[in-house]
Design an enzyme around this catalytic site. Structure first.
Site, PDB file in Angstrom:
ATOM      1  N   TRP A  22       7.344   3.434  -1.741  1.00  0.00           N
ATOM      2  CA  TRP A  22       6.949   4.342  -0.657  1.00  0.00           C
ATOM      3  C   TRP A  22       7.556   3.925   0.682  1.00  0.00           C
ATOM      4  CZ3 TRP A  22       3.712   1.993  -4.105  1.00  0.00           C
ATOM      5  CH2 TRP A  22       3.115   0.810  -3.706  1.00  0.00           C
ATOM      6  N   ARG A  23       8.169   2.747   0.714  1.00  0.00           N
ATOM      7  CA  ARG A  23       8.813   2.343   1.967  1.00  0.00           C
ATOM      8  C   ARG A  23      10.251   2.853   2.062  1.00  0.00           C
ATOM      9  NH1 ARG A  23       6.408  -3.802   2.757  1.00  0.00           N
ATOM     10  NH2 ARG A  23       4.368  -3.096   3.481  1.00  0.00           N
ATOM     11  N   GLU A  35      -0.869   5.596   0.263  1.00  0.00           N
ATOM     12  CA  GLU A  35      -2.034   4.992   0.931  1.00  0.00           C
ATOM     13  C   GLU A  35      -3.326   5.297   0.164  1.00  0.00           C
ATOM     14  OE1 GLU A  35      -2.327   2.838   3.185  1.00  0.00           O
ATOM     15  OE2 GLU A  35      -0.255   2.743   3.833  1.00  0.00           O
ATOM     16  N   GLN A  40      -8.411   0.333  -2.856  1.00  0.00           N
ATOM     17  CA  GLN A  40      -9.108  -0.394  -3.922  1.00  0.00           C
ATOM     18  C   GLN A  40      -8.219  -0.711  -5.125  1.00  0.00           C
ATOM     19  OE1 GLN A  40     -12.606  -0.536  -3.412  1.00  0.00           O
ATOM     20  NE2 GLN A  40     -13.105   1.311  -2.297  1.00  0.00           N
ATOM     21  N   LEU A  78      -6.256   4.953 -12.887  1.00  0.00           N
ATOM     22  CA  LEU A  78      -6.300   4.393 -11.521  1.00  0.00           C
ATOM     23  C   LEU A  78      -7.735   4.215 -11.034  1.00  0.00           C
ATOM     24  CD1 LEU A  78      -3.556   6.071  -9.277  1.00  0.00           C
ATOM     25  CD2 LEU A  78      -3.945   3.643  -9.614  1.00  0.00           C
ATOM     26  N   TYR A 118      -8.726   4.010   8.626  1.00  0.00           N
ATOM     27  CA  TYR A 118      -7.569   3.202   8.240  1.00  0.00           C
ATOM     28  C   TYR A 118      -6.395   4.090   7.811  1.00  0.00           C
ATOM     29  CZ  TYR A 118      -4.249   0.958   5.312  1.00  0.00           C
ATOM     30  OH  TYR A 118      -3.044   0.589   4.769  1.00  0.00           O
ATOM     31  N   ASP A 136      -7.400  -2.543   7.838  1.00  0.00           N
ATOM     32  CA  ASP A 136      -7.879  -2.709   6.464  1.00  0.00           C
ATOM     33  C   ASP A 136      -8.316  -4.164   6.253  1.00  0.00           C
ATOM     34  OD1 ASP A 136      -5.528  -4.126   6.397  1.00  0.00           O
ATOM     35  OD2 ASP A 136      -4.803  -3.231   4.527  1.00  0.00           O
ATOM     36  N   CYS A 200      -0.837 -21.587   4.781  1.00  0.00           N
ATOM     37  CA  CYS A 200      -0.586 -21.774   6.220  1.00  0.00           C
ATOM     38  C   CYS A 200       0.756 -22.440   6.488  1.00  0.00           C
ATOM     39  CB  CYS A 200      -1.717 -22.582   6.843  1.00  0.00           C
ATOM     40  SG  CYS A 200      -3.306 -21.761   6.663  1.00  0.00           S
ATOM     41  N   CYS A 203       3.304 -19.892   7.054  1.00  0.00           N
ATOM     42  CA  CYS A 203       2.904 -18.758   7.901  1.00  0.00           C
ATOM     43  C   CYS A 203       3.704 -18.705   9.208  1.00  0.00           C
ATOM     44  CB  CYS A 203       1.414 -18.864   8.206  1.00  0.00           C
ATOM     45  SG  CYS A 203       0.843 -17.500   9.231  1.00  0.00           S
ATOM     46  N   CYS A 209      -2.664 -19.539  15.433  1.00  0.00           N
ATOM     47  CA  CYS A 209      -3.863 -19.325  14.617  1.00  0.00           C
ATOM     48  C   CYS A 209      -4.964 -20.337  14.945  1.00  0.00           C
ATOM     49  CB  CYS A 209      -3.491 -19.412  13.130  1.00  0.00           C
ATOM     50  SG  CYS A 209      -4.912 -19.159  12.063  1.00  0.00           S
TER      51      CYS A 209
HETATM   52  S1  SF4 Z   1      -2.890 -16.560   9.891  1.00  0.00           S
HETATM   53 FE1  SF4 Z   1      -3.749 -18.616  10.081  1.00  0.00          FE
HETATM   54  S2  SF4 Z   1      -5.021 -18.846   8.245  1.00  0.00           S
HETATM   55 FE2  SF4 Z   1      -3.643 -17.118   7.885  1.00  0.00          FE
HETATM   56  S3  SF4 Z   1      -1.914 -18.075   6.820  1.00  0.00           S
HETATM   57 FE3  SF4 Z   1      -1.434 -17.987   9.036  1.00  0.00          FE
HETATM   58  S4  SF4 Z   1      -2.046 -19.986   9.754  1.00  0.00           S
HETATM   59 FE4  SF4 Z   1      -3.039 -19.733   7.812  1.00  0.00          FE
END
Ligand code: SF4
Length: 369
Positions: A22-23, A35, A40, A78, A118, A136, A200, A203, A209
Site C-alpha cells: 500500500w506504500r 488501514e 487489529q 481476517l 486514527y 495508534d 534501544c 534506535c 528518549c
Molecule cells: S524510543 Fe526509547 S524505548 Fe523506544 S526503542 Fe527508542 S530508545 Fe528504546
C-alpha cells in the site's frame, strides 16, 4: 519548526521504511483499505488479503456494488467482519455524496462508517498530505517512552493531549505528517517493540528518549489490566452425505453475523448427546467420527470446541435450515470465519492458517455407532 527527534525520526524512516504494497501508491482508496485491514491485524497477515481484495474490488464503485457474500468471502479469515461491512457502507456514501472520491479532510473522513480518529488522520496525512497526527498503539508506545510517561493511555483525554504534544513537536503544516505517522508505525514495529523489550541500541531517537535515560523503557507505557475472557464450550459437527457438507448462515446480528458456519451446539456433547442433537435436527446418522478439539480466541470470548463428522443417509431437517454444498462451492461462495478454520481445513476448505488435519474419506476411519 519540527523538534530534533522529529527530524531524526523522519530521516531514519526515509532510509529504513518497510516496503509494503500500500506504500506503492498514494491512492486514497488503497490507503483506506490497507488501514482498515491493519486494524487489529498483523502486517504480514494483511499483505495477501490486500492484493486479493484490490484485484477483485479495485475502486470505490466496485466495492459499493459488491454482493455481501462476495465481500465477506474476500474478508474471510481476517476476522472482525464489521470492518468489511463498514467499508462497503462508507463506499456507498462516498459514491453517493462525494462523486466516488474520498473526502480529503480528517473532519469529513471521520463521519464515514468504520473511520475513527486514527484512520482519519492516517488517510488525510498519507494520501492527501494533510497535517494530521494518526495516534495508534505504536505512537502511544513510542511517545510514552520518549516522554517517560507513566499515566493512563486509553482515554480520549490522553489522546487529545498527545495530539497537542505532537503538533507542538511538529509545527509544520505540510506533508511531513504522512511521513512522521508512518515513521512512528515502523519504529514501533521494528525497534520500539510491543510485548518485547525495545531494541534501544538500534534506535535512532535514543538520545531523546527519557524512558531509556531512566532505564524504565520496559515498564512504559503502563499496561491497564485486561478483563478476562469468557470461555464457552461448543460442539461443531460436519454433517455430510458423502459429497456435500451442511453449513448455515449465522444470524444478522451479533458475533460473526451474516457469515456461514458448520452447525454447532452449546456445550461439549458426548457422542450419544451429539447423535440425539443430530436426530432433533432431522439428520439420520449412519456413522459418527470424532474430530480433534479446537480453540478460537475472540477479543472477549474463547470458544473451546469439540468436533464430529457425521455421515448421514437422510436429511429431514426443516427446509432452509441447512445448505448442503460441496467443498468447491463452499470455498468459492460462502464466507466461513476462521473460528471454524480447523474444521473447514479438515475437509479441504482453506480458512485461516490452521492446517493441522487432513480430510479422510467419510467412508473410512473409526466409527462409534
Ligand atoms: S524510543 Fe526509547 S524505548 Fe523506544 S526503542 Fe527508542 S530508545 Fe528504546
Amino acid at each position: 519548526m519540527p523538534s530534533d527527534f522529529v527530524n531524526t525520526l523522519i530521516l531514519w524512516y526515509n532510509s529504513n521504511c518497510r516496503s509494503l504494497p500500500w506504500r506503492e501508491s498514494r491512492d486514497p482508496y488503497r490507503i483506506w483499505i490497507s488501514e482498515i485491514m491493519l486494524q487489529q491485524t498483523r502486517v504480514s497477515a494483511v499483505c495477501g488479503y490486500y492484493e486479493r481484495f484490490l484485484a477483485a474490488l479495485p475502486d470505490m464503485e466496485s466495492l459499493a456494488a459488491c454482493p455481501e457474500d462476495q465481500l465477506l468471502k474476500l474478508w474471510e479469515g481476517l476476522g472482525y467482519y464489521s470492518r468489511a461491512r463498514n467499508l462497503q457502507k462508507a463506499a456507498r456514501i462516498v459514491v453517493e455524496n462525494y462523486g466516488g472520491k474520498m473526502p480529503c479532510d480528517a473532519s469529513e473522513l471521520i463521519k464515514l462508517p468504520g473511520i475513527g480518529e486514527y484512520t482519519a488522520g492516517a488517510i488525510a496525512s498519507i494520501a492527501f498530505g494533510k497535517p494530521e497526527p494518526a495516534i495508534d498503539g505504536n505512537v502511544i508506545r513510542v511517545t510514552s517512552r520518549l516522554r517517560a510517561y507513566t499515566g493512563e493511555t486509553r482515554s480520549m483525554k490522553f489522546k487529545k493531549e498527545l495530539a497537542s504534544w505532537l503538533r507542538a513537536e511538529n509545527s509544520r503544516e505540510d506533508a511531513s505528517w504522512g511521513t512522521l505517522n508512518q515513521a512512528f508505525m515502523d519504529l514501533g514495529s521494528m525497534v520500539c517493540l510491543a510485548n518485547k523489550s525495545p531494541l534501544c541500541e538500534e534506535c535512532p531517537i535514543r538520545s531523546y528518549c527519557e524512558a531509556f535515560k531512566k532505564g524504565i523503557q520496559n515498564s512504559v507505557p503502563v499496561r491497564a489490566e485486561k478483563k478476562g475472557r469468557r470461555v464457552e464450550d461448543r460442539t461443531v459437527v460436519l454433517y455430510t452425505d458423502g459429497e456435500r457438507f451442511a453449513i448455515r448462515r449465522r444470524p444478522d446480528k451479533g458475533l460473526l453475523s451474516g457469515l456461514y458456519e458448520f452447525p454447532n451446539y452449546k456445550g461439549k456433547l458426548e457422542p450419544g448427546e451429539m447423535l440425539l442433537a443430530a436426530r432433533e435436527d432431522g439428520m439420520y446418522a449412519v456413522r459418527l467420527r470424532k474430530l480433534p478439539d479446537s480453540k478460537h480466541i475472540f477479543s472477549h470470548i474463547e470458544w473451546h470446541m469439540t468436533g464430529y463428522e457425521i455421515l448421514i443417509s437422510r436429511n429431514d431437517s426443516e427446509e432452509g435450515r441447512f445448505i448442503f454444498a460441496g467443498k468447491d462451492r463452499i470455498n468459492k461462495e460462502y464466507p466461513i470465519p476462521s473460528a471454524f478454520a480447523a474444521y473447514a481445513n479438515a475437509i479441504g476448505i482453506k480458512v485461516g492458517k490452521n492446517e493441522r488435519w487432513s480430510y479422510e474419506n467419510p467412508d473410512s476411519g473409526d466409527s462409534v455407532l
